[in-house]
Write a protein that holds these residues in place. Structure first.
Motif, PDB file in Angstrom:
ATOM      1  N   THR A 152      18.513  -5.877  36.106  1.00 52.32           N
ATOM      2  CA  THR A 152      17.178  -6.199  36.596  1.00 52.32           C
ATOM      3  C   THR A 152      16.692  -7.559  36.141  1.00 52.32           C
ATOM      4  N   GLU A 153      16.250  -8.374  37.102  1.00 50.17           N
ATOM      5  CA  GLU A 153      15.513  -9.598  36.814  1.00 50.17           C
ATOM      6  C   GLU A 153      14.038  -9.213  36.817  1.00 50.17           C
ATOM      7  N   TYR A 154      13.440  -9.079  35.648  1.00 48.15           N
ATOM      8  CA  TYR A 154      12.088  -8.544  35.554  1.00 48.15           C
ATOM      9  C   TYR A 154      11.040  -9.511  36.090  1.00 48.15           C
ATOM     10  N   LEU A 155      11.168 -10.809  35.763  1.00 51.67           N
ATOM     11  CA  LEU A 155      10.119 -11.784  36.085  1.00 51.67           C
ATOM     12  C   LEU A 155       8.779 -11.287  35.559  1.00 51.67           C
ATOM     13  N   ALA A 156       8.809 -10.701  34.390  1.00 53.21           N
ATOM     14  CA  ALA A 156       7.652 -10.070  33.771  1.00 53.21           C
ATOM     15  C   ALA A 156       7.908 -10.013  32.267  1.00 53.21           C
ATOM     16  N   PRO A 157       6.886  -9.714  31.450  1.00 51.69           N
ATOM     17  CA  PRO A 157       7.083  -9.639  29.995  1.00 51.69           C
ATOM     18  C   PRO A 157       7.803  -8.361  29.571  1.00 51.69           C
ATOM     19  N   ILE A 158       9.043  -8.264  29.992  1.00 52.40           N
ATOM     20  CA  ILE A 158       9.921  -7.140  29.651  1.00 52.40           C
ATOM     21  C   ILE A 158      11.274  -7.737  29.285  1.00 52.40           C
ATOM     22  N   ARG A 175       7.651 -18.191  27.508  1.00 48.42           N
ATOM     23  CA  ARG A 175       6.964 -19.415  27.929  1.00 48.42           C
ATOM     24  C   ARG A 175       6.386 -19.239  29.330  1.00 48.42           C
ATOM     25  N   ARG A 176       7.228 -18.870  30.267  1.00 50.69           N
ATOM     26  CA  ARG A 176       6.784 -18.438  31.596  1.00 50.69           C
ATOM     27  C   ARG A 176       7.732 -17.347  32.040  1.00 50.69           C
ATOM     28  N   THR A 177       7.207 -16.154  32.174  1.00 46.86           N
ATOM     29  CA  THR A 177       8.078 -15.013  32.494  1.00 46.86           C
ATOM     30  C   THR A 177       8.446 -14.944  33.971  1.00 46.86           C
ATOM     31  N   ARG A 205       6.681  -8.972  20.644  1.00 47.50           N
ATOM     32  CA  ARG A 205       5.663  -7.928  20.808  1.00 47.50           C
ATOM     33  C   ARG A 205       4.259  -8.504  20.645  1.00 47.50           C
ATOM     34  N   ASP A 206       4.107  -9.407  19.692  1.00 50.23           N
ATOM     35  CA  ASP A 206       2.797 -10.034  19.508  1.00 50.23           C
ATOM     36  C   ASP A 206       2.358 -10.777  20.761  1.00 50.23           C
ATOM     37  N   ALA A 207       3.337 -11.299  21.506  1.00 49.78           N
ATOM     38  CA  ALA A 207       3.040 -12.032  22.744  1.00 49.78           C
ATOM     39  C   ALA A 207       2.882 -11.102  23.944  1.00 49.78           C
ATOM     40  N   GLY A 208       3.038  -9.796  23.728  1.00 47.26           N
ATOM     41  CA  GLY A 208       2.835  -8.832  24.807  1.00 47.26           C
ATOM     42  C   GLY A 208       4.073  -8.443  25.564  1.00 47.26           C
TER      43      GLY A 208
END
Length: 384
Positions: free
Chosen positions: A278-284, A219-221, A249-252
């Motif tokens: 790790t706190e990615y704060l990213a689409p990982i 929703r919000r990375t 994966r479809d969402a990236g």
């Protein structure tokens, strides 16, 4: 204050554009840029949050408890302000308004120190807030913002300014919080990073698991309530993990899995020990297959930051054990970690999610920015 934010929209958004330009030139991450960015819709949301805080009951003077003791004394525990609150934060301009409104609602004065990357936005917002205070016949200096990016200003605040600051609230990355907790000479309400976990139990509803995990992660990375590690019970992993992974994966979203997870989905990136921290704060998203609830609880106890943890299960006994045993400010059952937000908790807004164990924990709203005193009423009693 909310009205002043809206009438100052052009001024605030122009300031934000300058911050965004500077942040891009410094190479800030997409997650940090997302936190920093303001547009008309987000600014309306900031003003709405201020109105929501204004609509809250005044916590100051409210009775937490009241009782009478054998001597006949009437004793009440009553909420009082903390005093002057110093708030040190990074990136998010909305924190300027949220923190100021919550401090005002709880009878406190606020000294705000924004990060250099958001300073122009914060100054513009603070100027609007102060004009709103003056328009309401209140002292503008109840809200003050440090107008320099000089790091020495942080040191002065952490010293307590000779007793003029009562509490420090840091909101930002691990480095900022660590410095504040190490150097502060006054009490700190700490907000560590949100290394949030979801445990998908053997008795999870598959459709709920897919939908909740997708929302919690994507929703919000860039927010502290975003999911960072997924733990899946081995008894359902072979069927459920592919179903969960596909929409991610479809969402990236990049998936990083342990050996057992990669045995199911071999094209995942191998997860390392560092991924669990790790706190990615990213689409990982890092993914681990666990033996059972005990294994999941052990992983969370080892790597969690005390922020927000989630269990997805239809087994109420499993859910209750998770909710009782996990040591975190927020624990959830069958609901996205993105609900880790003071506004969603009915607090209007929040200064942050406190991860410590003293004074406040979880979303810090107006009520959490009060302390209490005991009011004792007698009828002439003396103590023998």
């Amino acid at each position: 204050m909310a009205d002043a934010l809206e009438t100052s929209q052009t001024y605030i958004l122009d300031a934000n554009k300058r911050d965004m330009s500077g942040a891009r030139s410094k190479g800030l991450t997409d997650a940090m840029l997302d936190r920093l960015m303001l547009d008309a819709k987000r600014l309306r949301g900031v003003a709405d949050a201020v109105r929501a805080v204004a609509a809250l009951d005044d916590p100051v003077g409210s009775e937490i408890a009241r009782w009478t003791v054998p001597s006949g004394l009437d004793i009440a525990r009553v909420r009082t302000p903390l005093g002057v609150i110093g708030i040190i934060y990074e990136s998010r301009p909305n924190v300027t308004a949220d923190a100021a409104a919550l401090c005002l609602r709880s009878g406190n004065a606020a000294i705000l120190r924004a990060g250099s990357e958001s300073l122009q936005s914060a100054l513009a917002i603070a100027t609007a807030l102060r004009s709103g205070l003056e328009g309401a016949g209140l002292p503008a200096d109840a809200i003050q913002l440090v107008d320099t990016p000089d790091r020495e200003a942080v040191g002065h605040m952490l010293s307590g300014l000779d007793g003029k600051v009562d509490v420090i609230v840091p909101r930002g990355g691990k480095g900022l919080v660590a410095r504040v907790q190490q150097d502060a000479r006054i009490p700190v309400i700490g907000h560590l990073e949100g290394l949030c976990h979801a445990y998908v139990d053997a008795d999870a509803d598959p459709e709920k698991a897919v939908n909740i995990v997708l929302n919690a992660k994507m929703r919000r990375t860039g927010i502290c309530g975003a999911l960072e590690t997924l733990l899946v019970n081995e008894s359902v992993a072979s069927n459920l993990l592919p179903a969960i992974a596909a929409p991610l994966r479809d969402a990236g979203c990049e998936l990083r899995g342990d050996e057992a997870a990669r045995a199911i989905l071999p094209d995942m990136v191998p997860a390392t020990e560092e991924d669990w921290r790790t706190e990615y704060l990213a689409p990982i998203l890092s993914i681990r297959i666990v033996d059972d609830l005990d294994d999941a609880l052990h992983h969370i106890a080892t790597f969690g930051t005390g922020h927000t943890e989630l269990v997805i299960t239809e087994n109420n006994s499993t859910a209750e054990r998770f909710l009782m045993d996990v040591d975190a400010g927020i624990v959830l059952h069958n609901a996205s970690t993105q609900f880790a937000d003071g506004g969603e908790f009915g607090m209007g807004a929040e200064i942050g999610i406190a991860t410590g164990r003293i004074h406040a924990r979880g979303p810090v709203g107006a009520e959490q920015l009060t302390i209490f005193k005991y009011v004792v009423r007698g009828t002439g009693q003396t103590r023998p």
